[in-house]
Scaffold this motif. Structure first.
Motif, PDB file in Angstrom:
ATOM      1  N   GLY A  80       0.823  -1.208   0.000  1.00  0.00           N
ATOM      2  CA  GLY A  80       0.000   0.000   0.000  1.00  0.00           C
ATOM      3  C   GLY A  80       0.856   1.255   0.000  1.00  0.00           C
ATOM      4  O   GLY A  80       0.567   2.220  -0.726  1.00  0.00           O
ATOM      5  N   LEU A  81       1.905   1.268   0.792  1.00  0.00           N
ATOM      6  CA  LEU A  81       2.806   2.414   0.861  1.00  0.00           C
ATOM      7  C   LEU A  81       3.498   2.632  -0.485  1.00  0.00           C
ATOM      8  O   LEU A  81       3.579   3.765  -0.983  1.00  0.00           O
ATOM      9  N   GLN A  82       3.954   1.564  -1.103  1.00  0.00           N
ATOM     10  CA  GLN A  82       4.610   1.683  -2.406  1.00  0.00           C
ATOM     11  C   GLN A  82       3.638   2.150  -3.487  1.00  0.00           C
ATOM     12  O   GLN A  82       4.002   2.942  -4.357  1.00  0.00           O
ATOM     13  N   ARG A  83       2.406   1.679  -3.419  1.00  0.00           N
ATOM     14  CA  ARG A  83       1.384   2.126  -4.375  1.00  0.00           C
ATOM     15  C   ARG A  83       1.143   3.625  -4.199  1.00  0.00           C
ATOM     16  O   ARG A  83       1.059   4.378  -5.163  1.00  0.00           O
ATOM     17  N   TYR A  84       1.057   4.073  -2.946  1.00  0.00           N
ATOM     18  CA  TYR A  84       0.841   5.489  -2.663  1.00  0.00           C
ATOM     19  C   TYR A  84       2.025   6.327  -3.156  1.00  0.00           C
ATOM     20  O   TYR A  84       1.829   7.365  -3.787  1.00  0.00           O
ATOM     21  N   ILE A  85       3.237   5.885  -2.889  1.00  0.00           N
ATOM     22  CA  ILE A  85       4.430   6.607  -3.346  1.00  0.00           C
ATOM     23  C   ILE A  85       4.420   6.733  -4.860  1.00  0.00           C
ATOM     24  O   ILE A  85       4.745   7.791  -5.412  1.00  0.00           O
ATOM     25  N   GLN A  86       4.040   5.678  -5.542  1.00  0.00           N
ATOM     26  CA  GLN A  86       3.974   5.721  -7.007  1.00  0.00           C
ATOM     27  C   GLN A  86       2.979   6.790  -7.469  1.00  0.00           C
ATOM     28  O   GLN A  86       3.238   7.518  -8.427  1.00  0.00           O
ATOM     29  N   ILE A  87       1.865   6.912  -6.782  1.00  0.00           N
ATOM     30  CA  ILE A  87       0.851   7.912  -7.131  1.00  0.00           C
ATOM     31  C   ILE A  87       1.406   9.324  -6.924  1.00  0.00           C
ATOM     32  O   ILE A  87       1.224  10.201  -7.771  1.00  0.00           O
ATOM     33  N   VAL A  88       2.103   9.554  -5.816  1.00  0.00           N
ATOM     34  CA  VAL A  88       2.688  10.878  -5.551  1.00  0.00           C
ATOM     35  C   VAL A  88       3.779  11.182  -6.576  1.00  0.00           C
ATOM     36  O   VAL A  88       3.839  12.297  -7.105  1.00  0.00           O
ATOM     37  N   GLU A  89       4.629  10.208  -6.870  1.00  0.00           N
ATOM     38  CA  GLU A  89       5.694  10.427  -7.848  1.00  0.00           C
ATOM     39  C   GLU A  89       5.133  10.733  -9.232  1.00  0.00           C
ATOM     40  O   GLU A  89       5.681  11.569  -9.958  1.00  0.00           O
ATOM     41  N   THR A  90       4.052  10.072  -9.594  1.00  0.00           N
ATOM     42  CA  THR A  90       3.401  10.356 -10.877  1.00  0.00           C
ATOM     43  C   THR A  90       2.923  11.799 -10.915  1.00  0.00           C
ATOM     44  O   THR A  90       3.090  12.500 -11.919  1.00  0.00           O
ATOM     45  N   ALA A  91       2.343  12.265  -9.823  1.00  0.00           N
ATOM     46  CA  ALA A  91       1.881  13.653  -9.747  1.00  0.00           C
ATOM     47  C   ALA A  91       3.053  14.621  -9.855  1.00  0.00           C
ATOM     48  O   ALA A  91       2.974  15.628 -10.578  1.00  0.00           O
TER      49      ALA A  91
END
Length: 185
Positions: A80-91
């Motif tokens: 979940g944390l890695q998925r969230y980080i990926q979302i922030v990095e995409t932004a």
């Protein structure tokens, strides 16, 4: 004979070439993680046997992958944390309008629903050093995204005349406040 297998937890662009046994193991792992997400979101105190039952696999299949319930909970949390980080990095990688980028980030974060599992699992396992590092990384990325969004908002307000000297007009209300109240805008 090799065949391609897609598992939902991996990057959608990525295909794995696995043998029959490896493909079954990958499917079982995915079933276990999906079942664990569902079971532990509903009841963080549920026994690990409930996960195996929900996944339709034997308890031995689960224990071959995760030595304990705590290990399984760590894996779920880390994913979940890695998925969230990926979302922030995409932004952060998006050079579009900062407010639109932020709104898209928020929609993606809500859709990923990593927060419901995080809230349910908080305090149920001891985080690893890697998890602490990734949590700090997520925090820094959040701060960067928010700072960029806020800076763009201030720039846009100045450009549209919404700031005048030491007075700030509340958006939409027409009311003025002193600069000490500007944090409320």
């Amino acid at each position: 004979m090799l065949r391609s297998v897609y598992t939902g937890s991996m990057d959608e662009r990525e295909e794995l070439r696995l043998s029959g046994r490896q493909a079954q193991a990958a499917r079982n792992d995915q079933l276990i993680l999906e079942a664990a997400r569902a079971v532990f979101t509903a009841d963080p105190g549920a026994p690990i046997s409930a996960v195996a039952e929900h996944a339709g696999v034997g308890i031995s299949a689960l224990y071959r992958r995760y030595r304990s319930k705590e290990d399984l909970l760590r894996q779920l949390s880390m994913e979940g944390l890695q998925r969230y980080i990926q979302i922030v990095e995409t932004a952060l990688a998006d050079d579009g309008d900062p407010w639109e980028v932020f709104a898209t980030f928020m929609r993606r974060a809500v859709d990923a629903d990593t927060n419901s599992l995080t809230l349910h699992l908080a305090g149920t396992f001891k985080p690893t050093e890697e998890m602490w590092r990734e949590g700090d990384r997520a925090s820094r990325l959040n701060q960067e995204l928010l700072a960029r969004t806020m800076a763009a908002s201030v720039t846009q307000r100045i450009a549209f005349g919404e700031w005048a000297g030491d007075k700030v007009r509340r958006i939409g209300s027409g009311a003025s406040t002193s600069s000490t109240d500007s944090a409320c805008v």
